[in-house]
Design a protein around this motif. Structure first.
Motif, PDB file in Angstrom:
ATOM      1  N   SER A 103      -7.407  10.861   6.462  1.00 13.70           N
ATOM      2  CA  SER A 103      -5.975  10.761   6.185  1.00 13.70           C
ATOM      3  C   SER A 103      -5.718   9.786   5.045  1.00 13.70           C
ATOM      4  N   LEU A 104      -6.459   8.688   4.997  1.00 14.40           N
ATOM      5  CA  LEU A 104      -6.317   7.731   3.893  1.00 14.40           C
ATOM      6  C   LEU A 104      -6.681   8.391   2.575  1.00 14.40           C
ATOM      7  N   ALA A 105      -7.723   9.198   2.605  1.00 13.75           N
ATOM      8  CA  ALA A 105      -8.129   9.892   1.375  1.00 13.75           C
ATOM      9  C   ALA A 105      -7.032  10.824   0.895  1.00 13.75           C
ATOM     10  N   GLN A 106      -6.362  11.506   1.824  1.00 12.71           N
ATOM     11  CA  GLN A 106      -5.263  12.394   1.444  1.00 12.71           C
ATOM     12  C   GLN A 106      -4.114  11.629   0.817  1.00 12.71           C
ATOM     13  N   LEU A 107      -3.806  10.440   1.366  1.00 10.00           N
ATOM     14  CA  LEU A 107      -2.732   9.627   0.788  1.00 10.00           C
ATOM     15  C   LEU A 107      -3.096   9.165  -0.619  1.00 10.00           C
ATOM     16  N   GLU A 108      -4.351   8.865  -0.851  1.00  3.45           N
ATOM     17  CA  GLU A 108      -4.774   8.407  -2.172  1.00  3.45           C
ATOM     18  C   GLU A 108      -4.749   9.534  -3.198  1.00  3.45           C
ATOM     19  N   GLN A 109      -4.966  10.768  -2.737  1.00  3.19           N
ATOM     20  CA  GLN A 109      -5.021  11.904  -3.661  1.00  3.19           C
ATOM     21  C   GLN A 109      -3.668  12.556  -3.883  1.00  3.19           C
ATOM     22  N   ALA A 110      -2.665  12.254  -3.059  1.00  2.56           N
ATOM     23  CA  ALA A 110      -1.351  12.880  -3.188  1.00  2.56           C
ATOM     24  C   ALA A 110      -0.745  12.582  -4.552  1.00  2.56           C
TER      25      ALA A 110
ATOM     26  N   ILE B  56       5.001   2.747  -0.953  1.00  2.00           N
ATOM     27  CA  ILE B  56       4.509   2.491  -2.312  1.00  2.00           C
ATOM     28  C   ILE B  56       2.987   2.547  -2.292  1.00  2.00           C
ATOM     29  N   ARG B  57       2.426   3.265  -3.286  1.00  2.00           N
ATOM     30  CA  ARG B  57       0.977   3.286  -3.453  1.00  2.00           C
ATOM     31  C   ARG B  57       0.639   2.676  -4.802  1.00  2.00           C
ATOM     32  N   TYR B  58      -0.292   1.718  -4.785  1.00  2.00           N
ATOM     33  CA  TYR B  58      -0.681   1.025  -6.010  1.00  2.00           C
ATOM     34  C   TYR B  58      -2.039   1.533  -6.495  1.00  2.00           C
ATOM     35  N   ASP B  59      -2.125   1.723  -7.806  1.00  2.00           N
ATOM     36  CA  ASP B  59      -3.412   2.143  -8.391  1.00  2.00           C
ATOM     37  C   ASP B  59      -4.424   1.015  -8.320  1.00  2.00           C
ATOM     38  N   GLN B  60      -3.960  -0.219  -8.532  1.00  2.00           N
ATOM     39  CA  GLN B  60      -4.815  -1.395  -8.432  1.00  2.00           C
ATOM     40  C   GLN B  60      -4.399  -2.218  -7.220  1.00  2.00           C
TER      41      GLN B  60
ATOM     42  N   GLU C 264      -6.986  -7.132   0.200  1.00  2.00           N
ATOM     43  CA  GLU C 264      -6.600  -6.116  -0.780  1.00  2.00           C
ATOM     44  C   GLU C 264      -5.688  -5.078  -0.138  1.00  2.00           C
ATOM     45  N   VAL C 265      -4.572  -4.820  -0.783  1.00  2.00           N
ATOM     46  CA  VAL C 265      -3.586  -3.862  -0.277  1.00  2.00           C
ATOM     47  C   VAL C 265      -3.302  -2.804  -1.337  1.00  2.00           C
ATOM     48  N   LYS C 266      -3.432  -1.539  -0.960  1.00  2.00           N
ATOM     49  CA  LYS C 266      -3.102  -0.437  -1.865  1.00  2.00           C
ATOM     50  C   LYS C 266      -1.850   0.307  -1.419  1.00  2.00           C
ATOM     51  N   PHE C 267      -1.458   0.128  -0.138  1.00  2.00           N
ATOM     52  CA  PHE C 267      -0.279   0.814   0.382  1.00  2.00           C
ATOM     53  C   PHE C 267       0.680  -0.223   0.968  1.00  2.00           C
ATOM     54  N   VAL C 268       1.937  -0.146   0.561  1.00  2.00           N
ATOM     55  CA  VAL C 268       2.962  -1.049   1.094  1.00  2.00           C
ATOM     56  C   VAL C 268       4.081  -0.199   1.677  1.00  2.00           C
ATOM     57  N   ILE C 269       4.395  -0.448   2.924  1.00  2.00           N
ATOM     58  CA  ILE C 269       5.480   0.280   3.585  1.00  2.00           C
ATOM     59  C   ILE C 269       6.533  -0.735   4.011  1.00  2.00           C
TER      60      ILE C 269
ATOM     61  N   SER D 263      12.421   9.136   2.866  1.00  2.00           N
ATOM     62  CA  SER D 263      12.783  10.254   1.994  1.00  2.00           C
ATOM     63  C   SER D 263      12.000  10.161   0.696  1.00  2.00           C
ATOM     64  N   ALA D 264      12.034  11.243  -0.074  1.00  2.00           N
ATOM     65  CA  ALA D 264      11.304  11.276  -1.345  1.00  2.00           C
ATOM     66  C   ALA D 264      11.788  10.183  -2.283  1.00  2.00           C
ATOM     67  N   GLU D 265      13.065   9.843  -2.214  1.00  2.00           N
ATOM     68  CA  GLU D 265      13.624   8.824  -3.107  1.00  2.00           C
ATOM     69  C   GLU D 265      13.089   7.423  -2.816  1.00  2.00           C
ATOM     70  N   SER D 266      12.591   7.205  -1.612  1.00  2.00           N
ATOM     71  CA  SER D 266      12.075   5.876  -1.263  1.00  2.00           C
ATOM     72  C   SER D 266      10.553   5.836  -1.279  1.00  2.00           C
ATOM     73  N   ILE D 267       9.926   6.793  -1.962  1.00  2.00           N
ATOM     74  CA  ILE D 267       8.475   6.824  -2.128  1.00  2.00           C
ATOM     75  C   ILE D 267       8.139   6.624  -3.604  1.00  2.00           C
ATOM     76  N   ARG D 268       7.198   5.742  -3.881  1.00  2.00           N
ATOM     77  CA  ARG D 268       6.792   5.476  -5.254  1.00  2.00           C
ATOM     78  C   ARG D 268       5.273   5.491  -5.321  1.00  2.00           C
ATOM     79  N   LEU D 269       4.732   6.316  -6.215  1.00  2.00           N
ATOM     80  CA  LEU D 269       3.292   6.450  -6.394  1.00  2.00           C
ATOM     81  C   LEU D 269       2.871   5.874  -7.740  1.00  2.00           C
ATOM     82  N   GLY D 270       1.650   5.356  -7.807  1.00  2.00           N
ATOM     83  CA  GLY D 270       1.137   4.812  -9.051  1.00  2.00           C
ATOM     84  C   GLY D 270       1.860   3.564  -9.514  1.00  2.00           C
TER      85      GLY D 270
END
Length: 667
Positions: A645-652, A603-607, A615-620, A529-536
């Motif tokens: 698809s990865l590019a779309q996730l990074e730009q969301a 979770i998407r990490y900027d760094q 190197e990990v930028k996405f954690v599920i 759900s949206a509540e369990s998604i964190r960007l940046g």
């Protein structure tokens, strides 16, 4: 049915050879006769009851697990009594150990029980399952036992009588060597256990109990014919066959595993003449010297044969084996010397043998240098991990899509499984490199491919290439895949959290799902759900990232806080890095009690976060309670295997965009 119970045959054979009236103990010191009689009292009950019951239980268990084993053992009791009690066989009749009846009633009783259970499956009221299961098995078992007593007993008694008359005629007329015309070809066709333990062992055991020995127990177990063929290959063979023949000869003669020489005969079918000639010669010598065994020799090793040799017949037994070896060697040598041979026919012959057997032979494959397994057409692939629900599901989804895109989706099945439930029934096992050793025992006959991540491993393309070579007639040399054949590999432990109530067995990696917000049918609760998604987000260490993913799961109410500790415990065992910048931390198999619902966090990490050197930028984060998360896992696998698809996730920019990306993918 027979092989798992060989230890019981050996135990009975030793007791028989040592403690029957004409046994070794009494021959050494007659004063020990009372003690021998006490111990020897076990001989009759063991062969009459114990061995048939074990065979029936094993046969039933193969058909319907433990429940089938229990029902199979109950079912065979009727025919055991019917072929041993004077009421059925008369006061002067001879009891016959019911090995063949056990081979029939064990699987048959279990199969019938399985069909009966299917009639009321799902119709039993909660709380009455144990009552119904126990009484249904007990009632049917009693009926099956009565059925075997009054229906199968007459057939078995007639069969035993006719077989006994035929054998007696062959012995009295000196024609017993002719049995090799049937026995030796039957061994190549894997009918040796049916002939030996279903017919010769019962007749020979009854004879040995009366006379102290029986030649019937030597007819099939004589290792001479096979040894002679292997010796001929050592002298006149070529290529792999000649190189592996010495090792095969040791395994066959000393280890007693006769199937090791079957591929060598299948390479050159004319060699069956050598086996028959050797068998007939050996039996003739046994007859001349009055040789016999006091109890069955299982397996057919020269050691087991000498340990069970009857009184004063050692010379005859040794000469019979030696003559059989010499004759077989002479005939096989002529055939091999004057016929064409292929340098690399052993692997093909081993595959042919396994096809007849219906099961892979790890021993033959290993002696063939692994080529037999490599040339086995790949039709069943399994991805294995600790729980069989997460990392393996994603890896299976990636490979399945690649195989489908190559046009072989209808020919090859790709499933995922918990490592503890692996069985030796797959052609190819894919596991994480850190878990290679754990799968060696359960899957010794398969090819194995170890990967360092489940998402972007180059091994997948090599597997697809091997499948293409096999399907297009190149024979599938297996060189494209750095796999180990016949030396099992371990299942990847980068797996998802266990599913409560799951059997943990092999399961398709893809489950029905309706998008990123696919929900369990009974609650309507979103898995992601949206509540369990964190960007940046920002995390300086892997542990901090796991804490963050775990806290989001806790916040959904799907897991207890103790589950976060289990996620760290899992990570300390094997990395959950999946490749392509993705990690999927999850709890251990023991943490299932902390899961209430399936849930995911994103979770998407900027760094990038340092994930054990990657190197990990996405954690599920994953918590799997009912398998509903598998549909989303399949979507994740597709997304993270495609650059766009990865590019779309990074730009969301919003959680809703992330959900939309997942929802657009068809798993």
């Amino acid at each position: 049915m027979i092989m798992p119970n060989i230890a019981a045959f050996i135990a009975w054979g030793l007791i028989t050879a040592l403690f029957i009236p004409d046994g070794a103990v009494n021959r050494i010191n007659p004063d020990w006769a009372p003690f021998s009689a006490l111990v020897g009292a076990m001989v009759g009950p063991m062969v009459t009851y114990l061995l048939p019951l074990l065979i029936a239980y094993t046969g039933g268990k193969l058909v319907y697990d433990v429940r089938g084993g229990v029902v199979g053992a109950i079912s065979v009791m009727g025919v055991i009594i019917g072929t041993s009690d004077p009421l059925f066989i008369g006061e002067d009749g001879n009891a016959s150990p019911m090995f063949l009846g056990a081979m029939i009633m064990g699987p048959l009783g279990a199969w019938c029980m399985k069909k009966l259970d299917a009639l009321w499956d799902g119709k039993i009221r909660p709380g009455f399952e144990m009552l119904v299961n126990n009484f249904s098995a007990g009632i049917f078992g009693a009926i099956a036992a009565l059925g075997s007593m009054f229906l199968l007993t007459p057939i078995m008694n007639l069969f035993t009588y006719v077989a006994g008359v035929i054998v007696e005629f062959l012995v009295n007329t000196g024609l017993l060597p002719l049995t090799s015309l049937i026995i030796e070809p039957a061994k190549i066709l894997f009918l040796n256990n049916a002939i030996n333990h279903g017919l010769l062992t019962p007749l020979g055991s009854a004879q040995a109990l009366e006379q102290g020995k029986s030649i019937l127990l030597l007819l099939e177990t004589n290792p001479g014919p096979g040894l002679g063929i292997l010796l001929a290959y050592m002298v006149f063979g070529r290529g792999t066959a000649r190189a592996t023949a010495p090792g095969a000869a040791i395994i066959q003669f000393v280890g007693g595993i006769h199937e090791i020489y079957f591929p060598y005969v299948l390479m050159k079918p004319q060699l069956i003449i050598a086996a028959i000639a050797g068998g007939m010669s050996g039996i003739a010598v046994f007859q001349i010297f009055g040789a016999g065994l006091a109890s069955p020799a299982a397996p057919g090793s020269i050691i087991a044969i000498l340990l069970t040799t009857g009184q004063n017949t050692y010379l005859g037994v040794i000469l019979g084996v030696a003559v059989a070896t010499a004759v077989s060697f002479a005939v096989a040598s002529v055939i091999l010397r004057f016929s064409k041979q292929s340098e690399d026919a052993l692997a093909e012959a081993t595959a042919k043998m396994e096809g007849m057997k219906g099961k892979k032979s790890s021993i033959s494959s290993a002696l063939a240098g692994g080529t037999a397994a490599a040339q086995t057409t790949i039709a069943k692939i399994v991805f294995a991990c600790d729980a069989g629900m997460g990392s393996s599901a994603m890896g299976a989804s990636v490979l399945r899509n690649k195989i489908k895109d190559a046009g072989y989706g209808g020919d090859v099945s790709v499933v995922n499984s918990a490592i503890n439930n692996l069985k030796d029934e797959y052609d190819l096992v894919v596991v994480h490199e850190d878990l290679l050793n754990r799968a060696q025992t359960p899957t010794p006959s398969a090819m194995h491919v170890a990967v360092d991540n489940f998402m972007g491993s180059p091994r997948y393309d090599e597997i697809v290439e091997l499948i293409r070579e096999q399907r297009e007639g190149d024979g599938g040399s297996g060189d494209a895949v750095p796999a180990t054949a016949g030396a099992g590999t371990a299942a990847a432990e980068g797996s998802a959290a266990p599913a409560a109530g799951s059997s943990g067995g092999a399961a398709p990696a893809e489950e029905p799902g309706t998008g990123a917000d696919a929900a369990p049918a009974d609650s309507g609760k979103q898995i992601l759900s949206a509540e369990s998604i964190r960007l940046g987000a920002a995390a300086s260490t892997r542990d901090e990232a796991i804490d963050e993913a775990g806290e989001l799961l806790v916040g959904t109410g799907a897991v207890d806080r103790s589950y976060v500790a289990a996620m760290h415990e899992r990570e300390s065992s094997v990395s959950t890095f999946m490749g392509n910048g993705l990690a999927i931390p999850h709890g251990t198999n023991e943490a299932k009690s902390a899961i209430h619902d399936s849930a995911m966090s994103f979770i998407r990490y900027d760094q990038p976060v340092d994930w054990g050197g990657q190197e990990v930028k996405f954690v599920i984060g994953i918590a799997g309670a009912d398998g509903q998360h598998l549909g989303l896992l399949a979507k994740i696998a597709k997304i993270f295997s495609k650059k766009e698809s990865l590019a779309q996730l990074e730009q969301a920019q919003t959680p809703e965009e992330i959900l939309e990306i997942f929802g657009k993918v068809n798993a």
